[in-house]
Motif scaffolding. Structure first.
Motif, PDB file in Angstrom:
ATOM      1  N   ASN A 133       0.837  -1.193   0.000  1.00 23.99           N
ATOM      2  CA  ASN A 133       0.000   0.000   0.000  1.00 23.99           C
ATOM      3  C   ASN A 133       0.878   1.251   0.000  1.00 23.99           C
ATOM      4  OD1 ASN A 133       0.856   0.523   2.593  1.00 23.99           O
ATOM      5  ND2 ASN A 133      -0.942  -0.377   3.563  1.00 23.99           N
ATOM      6  N   ARG A 134       0.210   2.407  -0.085  1.00 23.71           N
ATOM      7  CA  ARG A 134       0.953   3.657  -0.285  1.00 23.71           C
ATOM      8  C   ARG A 134       1.921   3.960   0.870  1.00 23.71           C
ATOM      9  NH1 ARG A 134      -3.783   7.728  -1.244  1.00 23.71           N
ATOM     10  NH2 ARG A 134      -4.653   5.929  -2.299  1.00 23.71           N
ATOM     11  N   ALA A 135       1.526   3.615   2.083  1.00 24.02           N
ATOM     12  CA  ALA A 135       2.400   3.907   3.231  1.00 24.02           C
ATOM     13  C   ALA A 135       3.671   3.052   3.152  1.00 24.02           C
ATOM     14  CB  ALA A 135       1.660   3.633   4.539  1.00 24.02           C
ATOM     15  N   LEU A 194       4.399  10.124  -4.856  1.00 24.46           N
ATOM     16  CA  LEU A 194       5.244   8.940  -5.037  1.00 24.46           C
ATOM     17  C   LEU A 194       5.638   8.781  -6.504  1.00 24.46           C
ATOM     18  CD1 LEU A 194       3.289   6.541  -2.641  1.00 24.46           C
ATOM     19  CD2 LEU A 194       5.533   7.579  -2.213  1.00 24.46           C
ATOM     20  N   ILE A 204       5.002   1.884   0.406  1.00 25.33           N
ATOM     21  CA  ILE A 204       5.790   2.369  -0.737  1.00 25.33           C
ATOM     22  C   ILE A 204       6.561   3.638  -0.346  1.00 25.33           C
ATOM     23  CG2 ILE A 204       5.651   3.282  -3.091  1.00 25.33           C
ATOM     24  CD1 ILE A 204       3.108   1.422  -3.371  1.00 25.33           C
ATOM     25  N   PRO A 223      -0.208   9.055  -3.896  1.00 23.75           N
ATOM     26  CA  PRO A 223       0.308   8.420  -5.109  1.00 23.75           C
ATOM     27  C   PRO A 223       0.945   9.412  -6.093  1.00 23.75           C
ATOM     28  CG  PRO A 223      -1.774   7.430  -4.529  1.00 23.75           C
ATOM     29  CD  PRO A 223      -1.561   8.575  -3.567  1.00 23.75           C
TER      30      PRO A 223
END
Lengths: 479, 209
Positions: free
Chosen positions: A162-164, A192, A166, A189
């Motif tokens: 998930n985004r955290a 990122l 990544i 996102p």
């Protein structure tokens, strides 16, 4: 580094661990349901989807049944257009060819476009041993590479993150590989993606050798085709001086016109878009535009074994869209890593045991990594009957040395079921002993019951109940 | 360099022992009952709908207004330096304030330092909102439309075809082709679509009617 799948436990064990990971299950459920919905909506738009699917299937069948003809034709057309064609019987040979080609340029770094074939042969590891650093440039591949992780999905290899997670990976590792992540990196996102853009920009603009795969190779024209979204593919295919493409021998299509089918089937099945943002096609080399040198490495690595199996052959129609992963109830819960291969999900469950054989416990367990619900077949854009191949492979596994206990049990069952008297006696005996049956079988049956519940044995068999019921009916004049 | 050429081909032939010797590739029938086109509406309308779905910017303009519209689009983006292919029609940049860099073998650093690129295109498929560049007239080499962060693309209505099959049949595979459907994008993080990664983060299309 956990970049390879060697020594993985068999599917039921790996899946058991994965299903206990609540975060992983949440990430996978969210992602697979989102993409499922997107695919259904864009496929539903086309009232001729069934006809496109039939054409896609037939084009691939034509290619596979005459693969020698098309391979020789492709070699001829690519060479005529200024490319060089190499043949690799297995992973070691392909890796040696690519390593030699990179070394010949004098370079020690390559940029890579996401490619299943190069993951399959573990090219990055082979290049590293030769002192060559390969930079993955697809965002998801970058996440996997920086996180020293393994891919878990064909299209979105970092689908399990998930985004955290990544954000944490980028923040911690980007500086080791080049341009660091910005200090105030958020888990949006957008932020990122921007961090990845900045991190890779310099690599794209300065690296002189690229390695890619291809989605299609057109035999008649010698044209290679790569579909992508981010522009990292275009960067790798356009800016370097040398381009090396590693392509499985099943990626061929006979004619340019055939792309009118696959360019409709693939994006809609894969990302659930009407069309992916970028597709590049190239034929040999074009002076003044793109790489000056082009090498095509044609890869067998077990594909001819798949081709030789008349039932399993259809697996080679696969265009790696991943629709079968996204729809699969087993994949959704177990995740991609449990399949122990770069090809997870239903297609992996049939492709991996055919490419690698079933001598390892893991590979022998893969044909059982399915409930045979058939959803994968329904969504497959080239109509691979995955359940049919799964059942076929289960047969092969039980004929072989794997799953001997199951074979013995089935043999005994056949003896009991084959005779009415024996069955009646066995059922009555089981009914009397039912309170003595353990939840877990002893001896070789233990592994079987680890993943299955033993059904409750009724006090009375149906046959006994029916006989008694008929007697009652006669006595009481029926109801 | 043949490597294992004969070995792989021999394995392929052995694997296909069940295929009758007399069978020709064309004997495997390919049913082509699929449609040449899907959505029966006006092509420009369809194209605009598809491009906007990809978050591309679109404008329908007249031939006479094209130079003015190009200049206005570049000004809106505050483009200081715009790259153009050598054979771009001169009138397209006649009203432009930005510095025009003609691609006389510009190096990558020069492309990277530019704010945008202006090109035409070869073929457009309306149903999928796909613009194809084939390095032909007014398009230049592939790197031009890749490195700068903003791509302004001029589409003439006679270049628009209904769907993918007509686009494929109009294209010459011996040329290097780039199919563009909106700005660069990724869905790699939780399948959340983000427009703008490595390719141009903004695609603007002027449709000349």
């Amino acid at each position: 580094m956990s970049g390879t799948f060697l020594g993985m436990p068999p599917f039921p064990q790996a899946a058991g661990i994965a299903t206990g990971d609540a975060q992983l299950r949440h990430n996978l459920r969210k992602a697979t349901h989102t993409i499922r919905g997107r695919r259904a909506s864009v496929v539903g738009e086309l009232d001729d989807w069934a006809e496109l699917r039939a054409a896609g299937k037939a084009i691939k069948d034509r290619t596979l049944r005459h693969l020698d003809v098309y391979l020789e034709r492709l070699e001829e057309t690519v060479t005529a257009a200024g490319g060089h064609v190499h043949w690799a019987a297995d992973a070691a040979e392909a890796n040696a060819i690519v390593t030699r080609l990179v070394k010949a340029t004098g370079e020690t770094e390559v940029v890579k476009v996401k490619s299943m074939a190069t993951q399959e042969i573990e090219l990055n590891e082979a290049l590293a041993e030769a002192g060559i650093t390969a930079y993955e440039t697809d965002l998801a591949e970058l996440i996997v590479q920086l996180g020293e992780d393994r891919p878990s999905h064909i299209l979105v290899p970092a689908i399990h993150r998930n985004r955290a997670e990544i954000r944490e990976i980028f923040d911690r590792t980007m500086s080791d590989w080049g341009v660091p992540a910005p200090e105030d990196l958020s888990d949006d996102p957008r932020a990122l993606a921007e961090a990845a853009r900045v991190h890779l920009r310099e690599k794209f603009l300065t690296t002189r050798v690229a390695v890619s795969g291809a989605n299609f190779a057109v035999a008649d024209t010698g044209t290679l085709v790569v579909l992508e979204s981010e522009g990292n593919g275009r960067m790798c295919l356009t800016l370097p001086e040398t381009l090396i493409s590693v392509v499985g021998i099943e990626k061929l299509v006979p004619t340019w016109q055939d792309l009118e089918v696959f360019m409709q089937l693939l994006p809609r099945s894969s990302t659930g878009e009407r069309m992916n943002p970028y597709t590049s096609t190239w034929t040999g080399v074009t002076p003044g535009d793109g790489p000056r040198e082009f090498h095509l490495v044609l890869l067998d690595n077990g594909r001819t074994d798949v081709l030789a199996d008349e039932v399993g052959r259809q697996s080679l129609r696969c265009i790696r869209c991943s629709a079968c992963l996204n729809i699969c109830p087993v994949y959704e819960r177990a995740g991609g890593h449990a399949y122990g291969s770069v090809y997870p999900g239903p297609i992996g469950a049939i492709l991996t045991p055919q490419l690698r054989g079933t001598s390892s416990e893991l590979d022998a367990s893969l044909p059982y990594a399915s409930s045979l619900c058939g959803a994968c077949y329904e969504v497959c854009p080239v109509a691979i009957d995955i359940p049919e191949v799964l059942v076929h492979l289960r047969g092969k596994v039980t004929q072989g040395k794997g799953h001997a206990a199951e074979r013995a049990a089935m043999g005994a069952a056949g003896w009991v079921l084959g005779d009415e008297k024996r069955l009646g006696l066995a059922q009555r005996a089981a009914g009397r002993a039912r309170n003595l049956v353990p939840r877990r079988l002893p001896g070789p049956g233990a592994a079987w019951t680890d993943t299955r519940d033993i059904p409750d044995i009724p006090a009375e068999s149906f046959r006994d109940w029916w006989a008694g019921h008929e007697k009652e009916k006669k006595k009481g004049g029926g109801r | 360099m043949s490597g294992s050429r004969e070995r792989v081909l021999a394995r392929v032939r052995a694997a296909l022992a069940d295929v009758p010797r007399a069978e020709e590739p064309e004997d495997v029938a390919v049913p082509r009952g699929y449609a040449r086109a899907h959505t029966p509406v006006e092509l420009v309308e369809l194209l605009v709908d598809r491009l906007e779905d990809y978050k591309a910017l679109t404008r329908r303009v007249s031939e006479a207004d094209l130079p003015e519209e190009i200049a206005a689009a570049l000004a809106r983006r505050s483009v200081g330096r715009v790259v153009v292919p050598t054979d771009l029609p001169g009138e397209w940049t006649s009203r432009v304030d930005a510095a025009v860099l003609t691609d006389e073998a510009l190096d990558i650093a020069a492309l990277d330092a530019a704010d945008g690129v202006l090109t035409g295109c070869a073929v457009v498929a309306a149903e999928t909102g796909t613009i194809v560049l084939d390095a032909g007239p007014a398009q230049g080499r592939r790197a031009l439309t890749l490195v700068p962060d903003y791509h302004l693309c001029v589409v003439r209505v006679d270049q628009i075809v209904p769907d993918v099959p007509d686009a494929v049949s109009r294209l010459d595979p011996s040329r290097p082709l780039t199919w563009i459907s909106g700005p660069s994008a990724t869905s790699d993080i939780e399948l959340d679509r983000v427009e703008g990664v490595h390719g141009p983060r903004t695609l603007e299309v002027l449709i000349v009617e």
